[in-house]
Design an enzyme around this catalytic site. Structure first.
Site, mmCIF file in Angstrom:
data_model
loop_
_atom_site.group_PDB
_atom_site.id
_atom_site.type_symbol
_atom_site.label_atom_id
_atom_site.label_comp_id
_atom_site.label_asym_id
_atom_site.label_seq_id
_atom_site.Cartn_x
_atom_site.Cartn_y
_atom_site.Cartn_z
ATOM 1 N N ASN A 208 15.760 -21.466 -67.616
ATOM 2 C CA ASN A 208 17.191 -21.669 -66.745
ATOM 3 C C ASN A 208 16.466 -23.052 -65.469
ATOM 4 O O ASN A 208 15.323 -23.137 -66.192
ATOM 5 C CB ASN A 208 17.731 -20.660 -65.815
ATOM 6 C CG ASN A 208 16.100 -19.518 -64.842
ATOM 7 O OD1 ASN A 208 15.441 -20.636 -64.048
ATOM 8 N ND2 ASN A 208 15.430 -18.286 -65.199
ATOM 9 N N ASP A 277 18.674 -12.488 -66.989
ATOM 10 C CA ASP A 277 19.372 -10.972 -67.533
ATOM 11 C C ASP A 277 19.553 -11.023 -68.760
ATOM 12 O O ASP A 277 19.944 -9.797 -68.484
ATOM 13 C CB ASP A 277 21.430 -12.020 -66.739
ATOM 14 C CG ASP A 277 21.385 -11.902 -65.158
ATOM 15 O OD1 ASP A 277 21.024 -11.043 -64.219
ATOM 16 O OD2 ASP A 277 22.534 -12.635 -64.537
ATOM 17 N N LYS A 287 7.195 -18.961 -86.278
ATOM 18 C CA LYS A 287 8.801 -20.217 -85.851
ATOM 19 C C LYS A 287 9.692 -20.328 -87.074
ATOM 20 O O LYS A 287 9.697 -19.951 -88.075
ATOM 21 C CB LYS A 287 8.098 -21.359 -85.933
ATOM 22 C CG LYS A 287 8.921 -22.796 -85.501
ATOM 23 C CD LYS A 287 8.270 -23.604 -85.322
ATOM 24 C CE LYS A 287 9.465 -24.910 -85.316
ATOM 25 N NZ LYS A 287 8.674 -26.458 -85.803
ATOM 26 N N PHE A 320 18.192 -13.433 -53.104
ATOM 27 C CA PHE A 320 18.782 -14.850 -52.692
ATOM 28 C C PHE A 320 20.070 -15.033 -54.090
ATOM 29 O O PHE A 320 19.787 -13.927 -54.987
ATOM 30 C CB PHE A 320 17.964 -16.369 -53.766
ATOM 31 C CG PHE A 320 17.123 -16.521 -52.528
ATOM 32 C CD1 PHE A 320 15.338 -16.022 -52.326
ATOM 33 C CD2 PHE A 320 17.274 -17.936 -52.612
ATOM 34 C CE1 PHE A 320 14.873 -16.795 -51.193
ATOM 35 C CE2 PHE A 320 16.387 -18.651 -51.532
ATOM 36 C CZ PHE A 320 15.263 -18.285 -51.123
ATOM 37 N N LYS A 334 25.878 -8.595 -53.681
ATOM 38 C CA LYS A 334 25.054 -8.112 -53.725
ATOM 39 C C LYS A 334 23.881 -7.509 -52.393
ATOM 40 O O LYS A 334 23.338 -6.376 -53.446
ATOM 41 C CB LYS A 334 24.050 -9.122 -54.781
ATOM 42 C CG LYS A 334 24.999 -9.793 -55.367
ATOM 43 C CD LYS A 334 24.186 -10.969 -56.033
ATOM 44 C CE LYS A 334 24.605 -12.083 -57.614
ATOM 45 N NZ LYS A 334 24.414 -12.889 -57.938
ATOM 46 N N LYS A 338 22.310 -4.395 -54.177
ATOM 47 C CA LYS A 338 20.958 -3.985 -54.602
ATOM 48 C C LYS A 338 20.038 -3.487 -53.318
ATOM 49 O O LYS A 338 19.054 -3.511 -53.522
ATOM 50 C CB LYS A 338 19.890 -5.283 -55.128
ATOM 51 C CG LYS A 338 21.054 -6.637 -56.352
ATOM 52 C CD LYS A 338 20.473 -7.329 -56.264
ATOM 53 C CE LYS A 338 21.074 -8.370 -57.419
ATOM 54 N NZ LYS A 338 20.458 -8.453 -58.646
#
Ligand code: PMT
Length: 401
Positions: A208, A277, A287, A320, A334, A338
């Protein structure tokens, strides 16, 4: 550094020219800088340049009285909040340790009670010489802060240790040393940073856009504020901040293992990492060859933070949330899901916030308080705000227990 009075003392190393940029960078950070030079240093860099860059006349001569009512070396010594020698030659280091005060530099450093910082730079053999090492060790034991020289090509034509570090690195080191506080002393904080990588085959992964800048800024500030810091980091291209225990991980599962192994021993966890996720169900050992199309099956990764929240005891948990819409609402969901003490909800659709930029903005969200809006600011400043909240949360938790 704003408002600090700093003396930059320049001795006659060939890298004296780098001190010009050190002075300039310190001034840009808001410090007032006065320069002292040895006579020999003036053969390498011009006092005129230092005078222009610092905005003050350069102190060179013991017997030239700039202030009519004061002895100049004592006036300078009393004015200083910090005394930095850059570069510090073997000769000057030896003189300081031997207590010789025969010029403006060695007299002012002996006369000042301000904290002292030396940036040694010299030929490798001179640096490794046991006399130099003894002098540096002796000065360290007297409370002098000594920066390690860099390795690289030296003016004498060899490659080795003894190079003056780059001005940016010197100023970062000075800032870290000078601006330390002890507000978080006794607190162990684990920070996660960077974007996890989920392996597809030996050369490819799913990643990401996280650069690690937000998490590294928090780790660096926390260390400056006296915390013991454990930085669990996915791969980034950032230098490791000074004074942190660094744990390198790659995937979400390896980050989970690293965090959970240390969870009982920490007071605070701040999860700034962007954790994938999903991970690839069947990782391939060789490969993958080119083909017209392919399908990769993904399975859900553990939610590290949710796992920590479900077994929280004494810890403060800060998460975050990277959101692109309904920032407060999704963030608050959240916090509850959490079991967090605080969450920093940032809108990552903005070009000057979130991933891979130096600034950020958003909301501090809590389980039992109104949201607090944080305007756009440097990530280092946001890190300081987050840690101030953490100080309050730790204090409240101590009151309850
Ligand atoms: O690294 P930078 O380039 O500086 O960018 C900073 C940042 C945008 C990555 C950072 O500010 C940020 O928002 N980090 C959290 C990104 C994220 O994963 O958000 P989330 O809403 O998907 O997750 C919520 C929280 O749960 C986060 O604290 C995350 O670390 C944690 N999480 C998420 C998924 C998962 N499987 N396990 C987790 O622990």
């Amino acid at each position: 550094m704003r408002g600090k009075h700093i003396i930059v003392a320049v001795s006659a190393g060939i890298a004296a020219y780098k001190a010009i940029e050190v002075v300039s960078r310190l001034r840009k950070k808001g410090a007032e800088v006065k320069v002292v030079m040895t006579q020999n240093a003036t053969h390498i860099a011009s006092p005129l340049t230092f005078g222009e860059i610092s905005g003050h006349p350069v102190a060179l001569d013991m017997f030239e009285q700039v202030h009519q009512w004061d002895v100049e070396h004592i006036a300078l010594a009393t004015w200083a909040d910090a005394y930095v020698v850059v570069p510090a030659t073997a000769n000057v280091i030896g003189k300081i340790y031997a207590g010789i005060a025969d010029d403006m530099l060695t007299t002012t450093i002996m006369a000042t009670t301000a904290p002292k910082y030396l940036c040694p730079a010299m030929n490798t053999e001179m640096y490794n010489n046991l006399i130099t090492q003894r002098n540096l060790e002796g000065l360290r034991s007297l409370g002098y802060h000594i920066m390690d020289p860099a390795e690289g090509w030296l003016a004498c034509g060899i490659t080795g240790v003894g190079r003056l570090p780059e001005p940016e690195a010197i100023v970062d080191w000075l800032e870290a040393k000078m601006c330390s506080t002890n507000e978080l002393e006794g607190t162990t904080i684990l920070v996660t940073a960077g974007g996890t990588q989920e392996s597809i085959d030996p050369v490819r992964y799913i990643g990401n856009r996280s650069s690690g800048k937000m998490g590294y800024a928090i780790a660096e500030q926390a260390a400056r504020m006296g915390a013991k810091v454990i930085l669990v980091s996915a791969p980034t291209s950032l230098p490791i901040p000074n004074g942190v225990d660094f744990i390198s991980v790659d995937s979400a599962v390896s980050m989970q293992e690293a965090v959970e192994a240390r969870y009982n021993d920490v007071n605070v966890v701040i999860m700034a990492a962007a954790v994938s996720d999903f991970r690839v169900l069947h990782k391939v050992e060789q490969k993958i060859k080119k083909m017209e199309s392919m399908t990769i099956e993904l399975v859900k990764n553990p939610d590290i933070l949710q796992g920590l929240g479900s077994k929280k005891s004494h810890q403060i948990l800060v998460g975050f949330a990277a959101e692109t819409e309904h920032v407060i609402k999704y963030g608050q969901d959240k916090v509850a899901k959490k079991n967090l003490d605080m969450l920093v909800a940032n809108d990552v659709s903005k070009s000057n916030a979130g991933f891979n930029v130096d600034t950020n903005e958003g909301y501090f969200l809590y389980p039992d308080k109104e949201p607090k809006e944080m305007p756009n600011m440097k990530k280092s400043d946001l890190a300081r705000h987050i840690l101030r909240e953490v100080i309050d949360l730790v204090a409240n938790r101590a009151d309850i227990n």
